[in-house]
Design a protein around this motif. Structure first.
Motif, mmCIF file in Angstrom:
data_model
loop_
_atom_site.group_PDB
_atom_site.id
_atom_site.type_symbol
_atom_site.label_atom_id
_atom_site.label_comp_id
_atom_site.label_asym_id
_atom_site.label_seq_id
_atom_site.Cartn_x
_atom_site.Cartn_y
_atom_site.Cartn_z
ATOM 1 N N PHE A 111 0.850 -1.183 0.000
ATOM 2 C CA PHE A 111 0.000 0.000 0.000
ATOM 3 C C PHE A 111 0.891 1.241 0.000
ATOM 4 C CE2 PHE A 111 -2.712 -3.352 1.339
ATOM 5 C CZ PHE A 111 -3.953 -3.032 0.813
ATOM 6 N N ASN A 112 0.779 2.022 -1.072
ATOM 7 C CA ASN A 112 1.625 3.199 -1.267
ATOM 8 C C ASN A 112 0.808 4.460 -1.051
ATOM 9 O OD1 ASN A 112 4.065 1.773 -2.584
ATOM 10 N ND2 ASN A 112 2.300 1.013 -3.720
ATOM 11 N N GLU A 113 1.227 5.295 -0.088
ATOM 12 C CA GLU A 113 0.556 6.570 0.131
ATOM 13 C C GLU A 113 0.946 7.519 -0.994
ATOM 14 O OE1 GLU A 113 1.667 7.910 4.036
ATOM 15 O OE2 GLU A 113 0.109 6.688 4.971
ATOM 16 N N ILE A 114 -0.048 8.161 -1.603
ATOM 17 C CA ILE A 114 0.190 9.088 -2.700
ATOM 18 C C ILE A 114 0.070 10.504 -2.149
ATOM 19 C CG2 ILE A 114 -0.495 9.807 -5.023
ATOM 20 C CD1 ILE A 114 0.496 6.830 -4.708
ATOM 21 N N GLU A 115 1.136 11.266 -2.306
ATOM 22 C CA GLU A 115 1.173 12.634 -1.807
ATOM 23 C C GLU A 115 0.952 13.602 -2.958
ATOM 24 O OE1 GLU A 115 4.977 13.037 0.078
ATOM 25 O OE2 GLU A 115 4.349 11.895 1.831
ATOM 26 N N SER A 116 0.295 14.712 -2.642
ATOM 27 C CA SER A 116 0.071 15.758 -3.631
ATOM 28 C C SER A 116 1.377 16.479 -3.922
ATOM 29 C CB SER A 116 -0.948 16.767 -3.096
ATOM 30 O OG SER A 116 -1.043 17.862 -3.962
ATOM 31 N N GLU A 117 1.550 16.858 -5.162
ATOM 32 C CA GLU A 117 2.716 17.653 -5.538
ATOM 33 C C GLU A 117 2.337 19.118 -5.723
ATOM 34 O OE1 GLU A 117 4.430 15.776 -8.962
ATOM 35 O OE2 GLU A 117 5.005 14.004 -7.838
ATOM 36 N N VAL A 118 1.034 19.420 -5.553
ATOM 37 C CA VAL A 118 0.547 20.787 -5.718
ATOM 38 C C VAL A 118 -0.239 21.192 -4.480
ATOM 39 C CG1 VAL A 118 0.427 20.649 -8.234
ATOM 40 C CG2 VAL A 118 -1.559 20.050 -6.897
ATOM 41 N N SER A 119 -0.320 22.494 -4.266
ATOM 42 C CA SER A 119 -1.140 23.035 -3.192
ATOM 43 C C SER A 119 -2.406 23.607 -3.810
ATOM 44 C CB SER A 119 -0.388 24.142 -2.454
ATOM 45 O OG SER A 119 0.763 23.627 -1.842
ATOM 46 N N GLY A 120 -3.497 23.563 -3.065
ATOM 47 C CA GLY A 120 -4.741 24.135 -3.569
ATOM 48 C C GLY A 120 -5.948 23.471 -2.952
ATOM 49 N N LYS A 121 -7.067 23.548 -3.657
ATOM 50 C CA LYS A 121 -8.346 23.037 -3.177
ATOM 51 C C LYS A 121 -8.795 21.883 -4.080
ATOM 52 C CE LYS A 121 -12.979 24.800 -2.211
ATOM 53 N NZ LYS A 121 -13.828 26.001 -2.303
ATOM 54 N N ILE A 122 -9.181 20.761 -3.464
ATOM 55 C CA ILE A 122 -9.670 19.604 -4.228
ATOM 56 C C ILE A 122 -10.994 19.988 -4.887
ATOM 57 C CG2 ILE A 122 -10.518 17.219 -4.114
ATOM 58 C CD1 ILE A 122 -7.599 17.256 -3.558
ATOM 59 N N ILE A 123 -11.040 19.901 -6.217
ATOM 60 C CA ILE A 123 -12.238 20.253 -6.983
ATOM 61 C C ILE A 123 -13.051 19.007 -7.318
ATOM 62 C CG2 ILE A 123 -13.053 21.256 -9.163
ATOM 63 C CD1 ILE A 123 -11.884 23.256 -7.137
ATOM 64 N N LYS A 124 -12.356 17.917 -7.652
ATOM 65 C CA LYS A 124 -13.066 16.717 -8.095
ATOM 66 C C LYS A 124 -12.220 15.479 -7.851
ATOM 67 C CE LYS A 124 -15.725 15.007 -12.017
ATOM 68 N NZ LYS A 124 -16.165 15.258 -13.375
ATOM 69 N N VAL A 125 -12.867 14.392 -7.440
ATOM 70 C CA VAL A 125 -12.233 13.074 -7.348
ATOM 71 C C VAL A 125 -12.582 12.366 -8.642
ATOM 72 C CG1 VAL A 125 -12.066 10.922 -6.064
ATOM 73 C CG2 VAL A 125 -12.526 13.061 -4.849
ATOM 74 N N LEU A 126 -11.577 11.967 -9.427
ATOM 75 C CA LEU A 126 -11.788 11.435 -10.764
ATOM 76 C C LEU A 126 -11.910 9.912 -10.825
ATOM 77 C CD1 LEU A 126 -9.211 13.743 -12.556
ATOM 78 C CD2 LEU A 126 -11.682 14.033 -12.456
ATOM 79 N N VAL A 127 -11.611 9.220 -9.701
ATOM 80 C CA VAL A 127 -11.605 7.759 -9.693
ATOM 81 C C VAL A 127 -12.439 7.268 -8.516
ATOM 82 C CG1 VAL A 127 -10.114 5.716 -9.557
ATOM 83 C CG2 VAL A 127 -9.277 7.773 -10.672
ATOM 84 N N GLU A 128 -13.193 6.194 -8.730
ATOM 85 C CA GLU A 128 -13.986 5.615 -7.656
ATOM 86 C C GLU A 128 -13.103 4.753 -6.759
ATOM 87 O OE1 GLU A 128 -17.773 3.850 -8.457
ATOM 88 O OE2 GLU A 128 -17.938 4.951 -10.341
ATOM 89 N N ASP A 129 -13.460 4.720 -5.487
ATOM 90 C CA ASP A 129 -12.714 3.944 -4.500
ATOM 91 C C ASP A 129 -12.727 2.458 -4.878
ATOM 92 O OD1 ASP A 129 -11.258 3.884 -2.039
ATOM 93 O OD2 ASP A 129 -13.005 2.976 -1.084
ATOM 94 N N GLY A 130 -11.547 1.826 -4.808
ATOM 95 C CA GLY A 130 -11.437 0.394 -5.070
ATOM 96 C C GLY A 130 -11.307 0.017 -6.530
ATOM 97 N N THR A 131 -11.106 1.000 -7.415
ATOM 98 C CA THR A 131 -10.982 0.680 -8.837
ATOM 99 C C THR A 131 -9.518 0.677 -9.262
ATOM 100 O OG1 THR A 131 -11.285 2.992 -9.464
ATOM 101 C CG2 THR A 131 -13.243 1.618 -9.433
ATOM 102 N N PRO A 132 -9.183 -0.087 -10.312
ATOM 103 C CA PRO A 132 -7.805 -0.111 -10.799
ATOM 104 C C PRO A 132 -7.436 1.211 -11.468
ATOM 105 C CG PRO A 132 -9.101 -1.931 -11.724
ATOM 106 C CD PRO A 132 -10.036 -1.047 -11.001
ATOM 107 N N VAL A 133 -6.165 1.617 -11.299
ATOM 108 C CA VAL A 133 -5.648 2.817 -11.957
ATOM 109 C C VAL A 133 -4.366 2.463 -12.691
ATOM 110 C CG1 VAL A 133 -6.693 4.484 -10.374
ATOM 111 C CG2 VAL A 133 -4.430 3.567 -9.861
#
Length: 158
Positions: free
Chosen positions: A124-146
């Motif tokens: 399990f790899n924690e993914i960190e943001s590389e940008v600062s700002g406000k989350i506008i949209k989550v583009l992927v559903e939980d538990g789906t392959p990426v």
């Protein structure tokens, strides 16, 4: 998928300890087999069907024209930054099923904020943001392959 993406995939598979990985997309199939001493990669890319060819006058070099995708439409999302997946795996918004999500739409994040997890090969790899700002949209559903480089979140950097 370009050459750099394929090289990164080969390095990732070699480090992961997997013996074989197969990746199939619309126009490309990749099989990576690793052994104790060597890594073998097979790439099969299908040629587009129905390639139109222009009539060519004698003496000119022949060039086959390949249909291209439509030009990208510039819209209001072009001002947003994407947080993309650095690896292939399964996307999770929570550290565990009984915990709250890492980030919600509307949350303000900074660089190095953990926004999700991607599980690859039982790691399990924690993914960190590389940008600062406000989350506008989550583009992927939980538990789906990426896939590698797939956008996960849209962030408004302003």
């Amino acid at each position: 998928m370009d050459l750099r993406d394929i090289q990164n995939l080969i390095k990732f598979v070699a480090k992961s300890g997997a013996s074989e990985v197969k990746l199939e997309m619309e126009d490309i199939k990749i099989t990576i087999k690793t052994g104790s001493e060597k890594t073998e990669t097979t790439i099969v890319q299908q040629a587009p069907l129905n390639i139109p060819q222009m009539p060519v006058a004698q003496g000119e070099p022949q060039v086959a024209t390949v249909p291209t995708a439509q030009e990208p439409v510039v819209n209001e999302t072009s001002k947003y930054k994407e947080i993309t997946s650095p690896i292939i795996g399964t996307f999770y918004r929570k550290p565990s099923p009984d915990k709250p999500v890492f980030v919600e739409v509307g949350d303000t994040i900074s660089a190095d904020t953990v926004v999700c997890m991607v599980e690859a090969m039982k790691l399990f790899n924690e993914i960190e943001s590389e940008v600062s700002g406000k989350i506008i949209k989550v583009l992927v559903e939980d538990g789906t392959p990426v896939e590698f480089g797939q956008p996960l979140f849209l962030v408004d950097p302003s």
